[in-house]
Design an enzyme around this catalytic site. Structure first.
Site, PDB file in Angstrom:
ATOM      1  CG  ASN A 110      -1.699   1.232   1.422  1.00 33.19           C
ATOM      2  OD1 ASN A 110      -1.809   2.040   0.501  1.00 33.19           O
ATOM      3  ND2 ASN A 110      -2.280   1.403   2.602  1.00 33.19           N
TER       4      ASN A 110
ATOM      5  CD  GLU B  68      -3.538  -2.965   7.288  1.00 39.54           C
ATOM      6  OE1 GLU B  68      -2.388  -3.187   6.864  1.00 39.54           O
ATOM      7  OE2 GLU B  68      -4.172  -1.945   7.014  1.00 39.54           O
TER       8      GLU B  68
ATOM      9  N   GLY C  94       2.376   1.816  10.708  1.00 36.41           N
ATOM     10  CA  GLY C  94       3.313   2.918  10.566  1.00 36.41           C
ATOM     11  C   GLY C  94       4.019   3.292  11.859  1.00 36.41           C
TER      12      GLY C  94
HETATM   13  C1  PEP Z   1      -0.745  -0.132   5.992  1.00 36.56           C
HETATM   14  O1  PEP Z   1      -0.727   1.017   5.594  1.00 36.56           O
HETATM   15  O2  PEP Z   1      -1.702  -0.858   5.678  1.00 36.56           O
HETATM   16  C2  PEP Z   1       0.354  -0.602   6.825  1.00 36.56           C
HETATM   17  C3  PEP Z   1       0.267  -1.800   7.344  1.00 36.56           C
HETATM   18  O3  PEP Z   1       1.400   0.256   7.021  1.00 36.56           O
HETATM   19  P1  PEP Z   1       2.846  -0.114   7.698  1.00 36.56           P
HETATM   20  O4  PEP Z   1       3.327  -1.371   7.055  1.00 36.56           O
HETATM   21  O5  PEP Z   1       3.712   1.075   7.369  1.00 36.56           O
HETATM   22  O6  PEP Z   1       2.610  -0.275   9.143  1.00 36.56           O
END
Ligand code: PEP
Length: 248
Positions: free
Chosen positions: A9, A166, A172
């Site tokens: 993403n 998630e 992030g």
């Molecule tokens: C995301 O944006 O779906 C995500 C998991 O970001 P990151 O890997 O940066 O934590």
């Protein structure tokens, strides 16, 4: 057997030129394996990305869409536009859409229905905030988001559905859920799917983990029985890191 998915993403990163550079650097690094590798650039980069990915082992995804085919929805993007460009997957209900832009389960549900109607593979994102986890509300939140996001769907529509667990506090932040915690929540999502749509859907639906996935933790996550892949944010912006994750 569920075929693993590694999806990147890119969020609001990369101009068209930068997207071109990233894809050109990435493609030679992706090894042929029994898995799907997906990149999700911003809307403006989709057309260029689609041309560059043609004939490759990497598939194109979008980060969002509207549920209507057309109409007076200034600034929105129709599933028909995505189809025409060659998009196969679309991320829906990402926590940034929920928490920054106020998307609720009923809106996300309309998007999931529309994506399936148009033959797009929705990647429905669900996950609890840190406060919700600390209050021991994780499973309740996940149930609300899964039931809300999938309301009114029929079994036969669901073969293309992908879910991404998630936890908001892991996105992030550099903090990853432990592989056991991620596996437990994903097993719970699978149970919810089985209860609602039957064991076949529960067993066959691919459920990804997302939240600070990096080359150093992908292997242990993928060793878990219930985890079918990863949705990757930050680490998908570097060809070397993303290819290491995709080639885990
Ligand atoms: C995301 O944006 O779906 C995500 C998991 O970001 P990151 O890997 O940066 O934590």
């Amino acid at each position: 057997m569920r075929k693993p998915i590694i999806a990147g993403n890119w969020k609001m990163h990369n101009t068209i030129g930068e997207a071109r550079e990233l894809i050109e650097a990435l493609l030679p690094l992706i090894e042929k394996r029994e898995r799907e590798v997906i990149v999700c650039p911003s809307f403006v980069c989709l057309s260029e990305a689609s041309k560059l990915l043609k004939g490759s082992d990497v598939t194109l995804g979008a980060q969002n869409m509207h549920y209507e085919d057309k109409g007076a929805y200034t600034g929105e993007v129709s599933p028909l536009f995505l189809k025409e460009i060659g998009v196969s997957y679309v991320i829906l209900g990402h926590s940034e859409r929920r928490h920054i832009f106020g998307e609720k389960d009923d809106l996300i549900n309309n998007k999931v229905k529309s994506a399936l109607k148009h033959g797009l593979n929705p990647i429905l994102c669900v996950g609890e905030t840190l406060k919700e986890r600390e209050k021991d509300n994780t499973f309740e939140i996940i149930q609300t988001q899964i039931y809300g996001g999938l309301a009114g769907l029929e079994n036969e529509n669901l073969a293309k559905l992908v879910i991404a667990y998630e936890p908001v506090w892991a996105i992030g932040t550099g903090k990853t859920a432990t592989k056991e915690d991620a596996n437990e929540v994903i097993a719970y999502i699978r149970r919810l799917l089985s209860e609602k749509f039957g064991d076949e859907i529960g067993y066959n639906t691919r459920i990804l983990y997302g939240g600070s996935v990096k080359p150093s933790n992908i292997k242990e996550l993928m060793e878990m029985k219930e985890i079918d892949g990863a949705l990757v944010g930050g680490a998908s912006l570097k060809a070397e890191d993303f290819s290491k994750i995709a080639n885990y």
